[in-house]
Design a protein around this motif. Structure first.
Motif, PDB file in Angstrom:
ATOM      1  N   ASN A   1     -51.037  35.373 -49.279  1.00  0.00           N
ATOM      2  CA  ASN A   1     -50.138  35.134 -50.405  1.00  0.00           C
ATOM      3  C   ASN A   1     -50.901  35.141 -51.728  1.00  0.00           C
ATOM      4  OD1 ASN A   1     -47.630  34.430 -51.664  1.00  0.00           O
ATOM      5  ND2 ASN A   1     -48.373  32.327 -51.832  1.00  0.00           N
ATOM      6  N   LEU A   2     -52.076  34.498 -51.711  1.00  0.00           N
ATOM      7  CA  LEU A   2     -52.896  34.496 -52.924  1.00  0.00           C
ATOM      8  C   LEU A   2     -53.356  35.900 -53.285  1.00  0.00           C
ATOM      9  CD1 LEU A   2     -55.053  31.277 -52.356  1.00  0.00           C
ATOM     10  CD2 LEU A   2     -53.202  31.591 -54.016  1.00  0.00           C
TER      11      LEU A   2
ATOM     12  N   LEU B   1     -52.535  37.759 -56.522  1.00  0.00           N
ATOM     13  CA  LEU B   1     -53.619  38.287 -57.347  1.00  0.00           C
ATOM     14  C   LEU B   1     -53.383  39.751 -57.682  1.00  0.00           C
ATOM     15  CD1 LEU B   1     -56.363  37.931 -58.691  1.00  0.00           C
ATOM     16  CD2 LEU B   1     -57.434  38.490 -56.491  1.00  0.00           C
ATOM     17  N   GLU B   2     -52.965  40.512 -56.662  1.00  0.00           N
ATOM     18  CA  GLU B   2     -52.667  41.925 -56.910  1.00  0.00           C
ATOM     19  C   GLU B   2     -51.527  42.068 -57.915  1.00  0.00           C
ATOM     20  OE1 GLU B   2     -51.824  43.530 -53.110  1.00  0.00           O
ATOM     21  OE2 GLU B   2     -53.921  43.525 -52.407  1.00  0.00           O
ATOM     22  N   GLN B   3     -50.514  41.220 -57.741  1.00  0.00           N
ATOM     23  CA  GLN B   3     -49.400  41.266 -58.698  1.00  0.00           C
ATOM     24  C   GLN B   3     -49.869  40.884 -60.097  1.00  0.00           C
ATOM     25  OE1 GLN B   3     -46.271  42.319 -58.009  1.00  0.00           O
ATOM     26  NE2 GLN B   3     -45.897  42.158 -60.211  1.00  0.00           N
ATOM     27  N   SER B   4     -50.787  39.900 -60.154  1.00  0.00           N
ATOM     28  CA  SER B   4     -51.320  39.500 -61.460  1.00  0.00           C
ATOM     29  C   SER B   4     -52.102  40.644 -62.095  1.00  0.00           C
ATOM     30  CB  SER B   4     -52.222  38.270 -61.304  1.00  0.00           C
ATOM     31  OG  SER B   4     -51.489  37.165 -60.808  1.00  0.00           O
ATOM     32  N   VAL B   5     -52.876  41.362 -61.241  1.00  0.00           N
ATOM     33  CA  VAL B   5     -53.639  42.510 -61.764  1.00  0.00           C
ATOM     34  C   VAL B   5     -52.688  43.585 -62.282  1.00  0.00           C
ATOM     35  CG1 VAL B   5     -55.196  44.381 -61.147  1.00  0.00           C
ATOM     36  CG2 VAL B   5     -55.654  42.073 -60.330  1.00  0.00           C
TER      37      VAL B   5
ATOM     38  N   ILE C   1     -49.350  44.673 -68.913  1.00  0.00           N
ATOM     39  CA  ILE C   1     -49.436  44.042 -70.236  1.00  0.00           C
ATOM     40  C   ILE C   1     -50.425  44.777 -71.126  1.00  0.00           C
ATOM     41  CG2 ILE C   1     -50.142  41.941 -71.435  1.00  0.00           C
ATOM     42  CD1 ILE C   1     -49.029  40.366 -69.055  1.00  0.00           C
ATOM     43  N   ALA C   2     -51.549  45.226 -70.502  1.00  0.00           N
ATOM     44  CA  ALA C   2     -52.548  45.977 -71.276  1.00  0.00           C
ATOM     45  C   ALA C   2     -51.952  47.284 -71.794  1.00  0.00           C
ATOM     46  CB  ALA C   2     -53.780  46.247 -70.413  1.00  0.00           C
ATOM     47  N   ASP C   3     -51.157  47.955 -70.920  1.00  0.00           N
ATOM     48  CA  ASP C   3     -50.508  49.191 -71.361  1.00  0.00           C
ATOM     49  C   ASP C   3     -49.528  48.924 -72.488  1.00  0.00           C
ATOM     50  OD1 ASP C   3     -51.924  50.571 -69.456  1.00  0.00           O
ATOM     51  OD2 ASP C   3     -50.316  50.508 -67.948  1.00  0.00           O
ATOM     52  N   VAL C   4     -48.752  47.854 -72.310  1.00  0.00           N
ATOM     53  CA  VAL C   4     -47.791  47.500 -73.365  1.00  0.00           C
ATOM     54  C   VAL C   4     -48.520  47.157 -74.663  1.00  0.00           C
ATOM     55  CG1 VAL C   4     -46.041  45.810 -74.067  1.00  0.00           C
ATOM     56  CG2 VAL C   4     -46.038  46.723 -71.731  1.00  0.00           C
TER      57      VAL C   4
END
Length: 222
Positions: free
Chosen positions: A94-95, A99-103, A109-112
Motif C-alpha cells: 500500500n505504501l 508512493l508511486e501515486q505520489s511520484v 504537478i511539475a508538468d502543471v
C-alpha cells in the motif's frame, strides 16, 4: 418480556450495529477459507482468500468471526486468521502504491508548474509587447496632437494671409483704376498737345508766307 431480556436485546443490537461497521483483514497467513460454521470441518463457502483481504465483520462468537467477503459470501473464520490492522506486507504494498501515486502526482504537478511558468512567461512577453505598443501609440498620439496644433496655426495664418491677399487685390484694383484714369488724362493731355502743335504748324504755315510776301513788298517800295 423481562427487563433484563429487553436490555440484552438492546445491547446485542448495538453490538451487531458496531460489528457491521467494522472491517478486519486476513492475517499474514497466505490463504484462508471461509466456512459455513464455527469449525474447520464444515463446508468452505469461499477458499483462497489472500492475506490482507478486507472482510466486513458481521458477528463474533467463541473465537470465530462471521464475515462477508468482497465477493459477497458470508461465513465463519477463526479469529487467529484475522487482524484488525493491515498486515505488514500489504502495508508495504500500500505504501509503495501510495508512493508511486505520489511520484505520479509530483510529476503531474511539475508538468502543471512548467506549463504555468511557460504561460506566465508568455503573458509577461505579451505584456511587454503591449507596453511597447502602448508607448508607440502614445508617441503617435503626441505627434498627431502636435500636427493638429500646427495645422490650426497654419489655418489661422492662412486666414490672415487670405485677408491680406484680398486686401492686396483690392489695393491692386484701386491702383489699376487710378492708373487707367491717369492714363486717360495723359492721353487727353497728349491729344491736346498734338492738336495745339497741329494748329501751331498750320498757323506758321499760313503766317510765314504772308510775312515773306509783306517783306518783299516793302523792299520793292523802297
Amino acid at each position: 418480556m423481562s427487563k433484563k431480556r429487553i436490555i440484552s436485546l438492546i445491547v446485542g443490537t448495538l453490538l451487531c450495529t458496531t460489528a457491521h461497521s467494522a472491517t478486519v483483514y486476513i492475517s499474514d497467513i497466505q490463504f484462508v477459507a471461509i466456512r459455513e460454521g464455527q469449525d474447520n470441518s464444515t463446508r468452505a463457502v469461499e477458499r483462497g482468500l489472500k492475506s490482507g483481504t478486507p472482510l466486513q465483520l458481521i458477528e463474533q462468537s467463541d473465537g470465530y468471526t462471521k464475515v462477508r467477503t468482497p465477493s459477497g459470501n458470508e461465513g465463519w473464520v477463526a479469529d487467529y486468521f484475522l487482524s484488525e490492522d493491515m498486515v505488514s506486507r500489504d502495508q508495504i504494498l500500500n505504501l509503495q502504491s501510495r508512493l508511486e501515486q505520489s511520484v505520479e502526482d509530483r510529476d503531474s504537478i511539475a508538468d502543471v508548474l512548467t506549463t504555468t511558468q511557460q504561460t506566465v512567461q508568455e503573458l509577461n512577453n505579451t505584456n511587454a509587447s503591449m507596453s511597447e505598443e502602448n508607448d508607440a501609440l502614445k508617441q503617435q498620439l503626441e505627434e498627431a496632437s502636435e500636427l493638429t496644433k500646427r495645422a490650426q496655426i497654419i489655418v489661422s495664418q492662412n486666414s490672415d494671409v487670405s485677408y491680406q491677399i484680398e486686401s492686396l487685390k483690392q489695393q491692386a484694383m484701386n491702383a489699376t483704376a487710378q492708373l487707367n484714369a491717369l492714363q486717360n488724362t495723359t492721353e487727353q493731355k497728349w491729344f491736346m498737345i498734338g492738336v495745339a502743335t497741329l494748329l501751331g504748324g498750320l498757323f506758321l504755315g499760313i503766317s510765314l508766307p504772308l510775312m515773306r510776301r509783306k517783306k518783299n513788298n516793302t523792299g520793292s517800295w523802297s
